[in-house]
Design a protein around this motif. Sequence first.
Motif, PDB file in Angstrom:
ATOM      1  N   PRO A  12      10.915  28.244 -28.029  1.00 48.90           N
ATOM      2  CA  PRO A  12       9.677  28.400 -27.268  1.00 48.90           C
ATOM      3  C   PRO A  12       9.906  28.743 -25.806  1.00 48.90           C
ATOM      4  O   PRO A  12       9.159  29.534 -25.227  1.00 48.90           O
ATOM      5  CB  PRO A  12       9.007  27.031 -27.432  1.00 48.90           C
ATOM      6  CG  PRO A  12       9.505  26.530 -28.745  1.00 48.90           C
ATOM      7  CD  PRO A  12      10.920  27.014 -28.835  1.00 48.90           C
ATOM      8  N   ASP A  15      10.493  32.522 -25.536  1.00 46.07           N
ATOM      9  CA  ASP A  15       9.542  33.369 -26.255  1.00 46.07           C
ATOM     10  C   ASP A  15       8.538  33.964 -25.282  1.00 46.07           C
ATOM     11  O   ASP A  15       8.098  33.312 -24.340  1.00 46.07           O
ATOM     12  CB  ASP A  15       8.828  32.506 -27.302  1.00 46.07           C
ATOM     13  CG  ASP A  15       7.877  33.318 -28.171  1.00 46.07           C
ATOM     14  OD1 ASP A  15       7.974  34.559 -28.165  1.00 46.07           O
ATOM     15  OD2 ASP A  15       7.030  32.703 -28.845  1.00 46.07           O
ATOM     16  N   SER A  17       6.021  36.314 -26.759  1.00 43.75           N
ATOM     17  CA  SER A  17       5.301  37.166 -27.709  1.00 43.75           C
ATOM     18  C   SER A  17       3.786  37.062 -27.610  1.00 43.75           C
ATOM     19  O   SER A  17       3.078  37.849 -28.221  1.00 43.75           O
ATOM     20  CB  SER A  17       5.734  36.821 -29.145  1.00 43.75           C
ATOM     21  OG  SER A  17       5.449  35.466 -29.446  1.00 43.75           O
ATOM     22  N   PHE A  18       3.274  36.099 -26.847  1.00 43.53           N
ATOM     23  CA  PHE A  18       1.821  35.937 -26.686  1.00 43.53           C
ATOM     24  C   PHE A  18       1.428  36.420 -25.291  1.00 43.53           C
ATOM     25  O   PHE A  18       1.289  35.664 -24.355  1.00 43.53           O
ATOM     26  CB  PHE A  18       1.427  34.476 -26.890  1.00 43.53           C
ATOM     27  CG  PHE A  18      -0.043  34.181 -26.671  1.00 43.53           C
ATOM     28  CD1 PHE A  18      -1.030  34.959 -27.257  1.00 43.53           C
ATOM     29  CD2 PHE A  18      -0.438  33.117 -25.871  1.00 43.53           C
ATOM     30  CE1 PHE A  18      -2.376  34.696 -27.049  1.00 43.53           C
ATOM     31  CE2 PHE A  18      -1.780  32.833 -25.659  1.00 43.53           C
ATOM     32  CZ  PHE A  18      -2.753  33.633 -26.244  1.00 43.53           C
ATOM     33  N   PRO A  22       4.833  32.048 -24.300  1.00 44.66           N
ATOM     34  CA  PRO A  22       5.340  31.581 -25.595  1.00 44.66           C
ATOM     35  C   PRO A  22       4.247  31.568 -26.659  1.00 44.66           C
ATOM     36  O   PRO A  22       3.082  31.247 -26.362  1.00 44.66           O
ATOM     37  CB  PRO A  22       5.812  30.157 -25.290  1.00 44.66           C
ATOM     38  CG  PRO A  22       6.059  30.132 -23.822  1.00 44.66           C
ATOM     39  CD  PRO A  22       5.048  31.064 -23.226  1.00 44.66           C
ATOM     40  N   ARG A  23       4.611  31.878 -27.899  1.00 48.75           N
ATOM     41  CA  ARG A  23       3.641  31.914 -28.994  1.00 48.75           C
ATOM     42  C   ARG A  23       3.029  30.526 -29.229  1.00 48.75           C
ATOM     43  O   ARG A  23       1.861  30.415 -29.650  1.00 48.75           O
ATOM     44  CB  ARG A  23       4.340  32.390 -30.269  1.00 48.75           C
ATOM     45  CG  ARG A  23       3.442  32.478 -31.498  1.00 48.75           C
ATOM     46  CD  ARG A  23       2.387  33.555 -31.383  1.00 48.75           C
ATOM     47  NE  ARG A  23       1.572  33.636 -32.584  1.00 48.75           N
ATOM     48  CZ  ARG A  23       1.894  34.377 -33.652  1.00 48.75           C
ATOM     49  NH1 ARG A  23       3.023  35.081 -33.653  1.00 48.75           N
ATOM     50  NH2 ARG A  23       1.095  34.410 -34.701  1.00 48.75           N
ATOM     51  N   LEU A  26      -0.449  29.798 -27.921  1.00 46.77           N
ATOM     52  CA  LEU A  26      -1.607  30.181 -28.735  1.00 46.77           C
ATOM     53  C   LEU A  26      -2.000  29.044 -29.673  1.00 46.77           C
ATOM     54  O   LEU A  26      -3.186  28.724 -29.821  1.00 46.77           O
ATOM     55  CB  LEU A  26      -1.286  31.443 -29.538  1.00 46.77           C
ATOM     56  CG  LEU A  26      -2.370  31.910 -30.526  1.00 46.77           C
ATOM     57  CD1 LEU A  26      -3.657  32.251 -29.788  1.00 46.77           C
ATOM     58  CD2 LEU A  26      -1.873  33.119 -31.319  1.00 46.77           C
ATOM     59  N   THR A  27      -1.013  28.396 -30.294  1.00 47.93           N
ATOM     60  CA  THR A  27      -1.297  27.286 -31.215  1.00 47.93           C
ATOM     61  C   THR A  27      -1.968  26.127 -30.485  1.00 47.93           C
ATOM     62  O   THR A  27      -2.985  25.596 -30.931  1.00 47.93           O
ATOM     63  CB  THR A  27       0.003  26.799 -31.872  1.00 47.93           C
ATOM     64  OG1 THR A  27       0.560  27.869 -32.641  1.00 47.93           O
ATOM     65  CG2 THR A  27      -0.260  25.601 -32.771  1.00 47.93           C
ATOM     66  N   GLY A 205       0.220  26.620 -37.204  1.00 49.71           N
ATOM     67  CA  GLY A 205       1.042  27.216 -36.145  1.00 49.71           C
ATOM     68  C   GLY A 205       2.148  26.320 -35.640  1.00 49.71           C
ATOM     69  O   GLY A 205       2.739  26.594 -34.591  1.00 49.71           O
ATOM     70  N   HIS A 208       5.883  27.184 -34.057  1.00 51.25           N
ATOM     71  CA  HIS A 208       6.075  27.772 -32.730  1.00 51.25           C
ATOM     72  C   HIS A 208       6.127  26.725 -31.621  1.00 51.25           C
ATOM     73  O   HIS A 208       6.196  27.091 -30.441  1.00 51.25           O
ATOM     74  CB  HIS A 208       4.940  28.753 -32.423  1.00 51.25           C
ATOM     75  CG  HIS A 208       4.808  29.854 -33.434  1.00 51.25           C
ATOM     76  ND1 HIS A 208       5.759  30.839 -33.601  1.00 51.25           N
ATOM     77  CD2 HIS A 208       3.825  30.121 -34.347  1.00 51.25           C
ATOM     78  CE1 HIS A 208       5.379  31.662 -34.557  1.00 51.25           C
ATOM     79  NE2 HIS A 208       4.217  31.247 -35.030  1.00 51.25           N
TER      80      HIS A 208
END
Length: 496
Positions: A12, A15, A17-18, A22-23, A26-27, A205, A208
């Motif tokens: 994380p 990351d 990607s969001f 970190p993705r 989003l979660t 999620g 992640h």
Amino acid sequence: MTSTQPDGGPAPEDDASFFGQPRGLLTLSGLEVWERFSFLGMQAILVLYFADTVAHGGLGMAAGTAASVSAAYGTLVYLVSVAGGWLADRVLGSYRAVLWGGVLIACGHYCMAVPAGAMTWVGLGLISAGTGLLKPNAATMVGRLYRTEDERRDAGFAVYYMAINIGAFAGPLVTGWLSDHQGWHWGFSAAAAGMTLGLAQYVLGRRHLAGRRRAAGAALAPDALRRAVRRIVAGAVAVAVAATVLALAGWLTMARFVDLLTLLSVVAPVAYFAVMFASPRVTAAERGRLRPYAVLFLASTVFNFVLFQAYSTMMLLASTDAATTVLGFGFPASWYASALGAFEVALAPVVAALWVRMGRRQPHASNKIAIGVVLGGLSFLLMALPTAGHGTGGPLLSVWWIVGSYLLLGLGDVVLETSGMSATSKLAPAAFASQTMSLWFLSLALANGVQAQTVKLYDDVSHAAYFGVNGAIAVAAGLAVLAAAPWLRRTMHPVR
């Protein structure tokens, strides 16, 4: 050098990607959308439900009493966050603490959907316990998505807070319409459905999230864990028995229960600061950063004292003295609470982009918090203008006064809360990581505890005096924090 998870994806902390974040953000943001949808959707109608007549399905409380009880409920919610932080650090770990907290919240809302007075109090108790588990630990998990030196951290918390306020915007719209057209318990049912959706996306999620496979960060040894569980169970049973006996004897009335919660909201943070300052597990450097944190704690208390009244005294004012039509379109008074969420949704990305653009030139965290407090005070000072000389039965206040007040309050909230949560995750002693975030939420408990006493004056003084005096105190507090900025910058180093 980047690290990887067992599934081969980036850790994380590495990351992006969001949208560059970190993705896992989003979660966690998705969870908070639905948790705030349920919590603030219910909060927007709770004080009105308390104040409505029994014949119309309410509990028939006086306006000041309804606001006081609503604030006491908020006090209980955030007091329990201390136990939530401790359980995450020592027993459950943050992931499971958030999961079980969400389950309790959902069960509480389902209880409130039952049209029986007793189920209202059972539901509020379950929601209090669940929120105490979920709130501090979800915020802590956001902090764990970033390395300490990661410049994306403040922007990430701003995105997280924007997601929170999507729920804050949508919740009152749905619960307000249902309670106005179908009845109060239909509104509570919508809150239950929202929390259930939040739990589902959190579990889906989970891969992640940082540390989801780890147990508690400072887990108790098996023998110590068994002793702790026995003491917790025994303490809970003792409190329940004592409360029942005192209530049956006529001593534990609602008014005394509110006063008791206010007292606890003062004692708990004082005791908690004392424990952390004295703990041998806190280093000298960490102890030094706790001192400026105490100032930020008090600033948060002052601001949230104003903010939480958006769901109590401001709701009562809107329901009795303000217009509820725009261009011929009528709407429930509880929809005013959605204006606050809408402003925060709109302003959070602007603030996040501003901090990213400014980089290391952005204001220090203490200055951001001070500005937020001043804006909160100005939101109440604004309401002193139209309410001056305005009596019951007079012309209704324009919609735009309350909307303007919520604009100032929403901007202050975005600036203060994102900076406060981010600074807390940086200033936290390693041995008290989740519990220090709980301490930040104790500032919310203290704000509600003070509010539970202050709102009793709502029926006894003019509205202009009520909003004017409280607003002036908040502005003065914010200016005092700005004046202390040089000391705060020095003692909070390396936090910016």
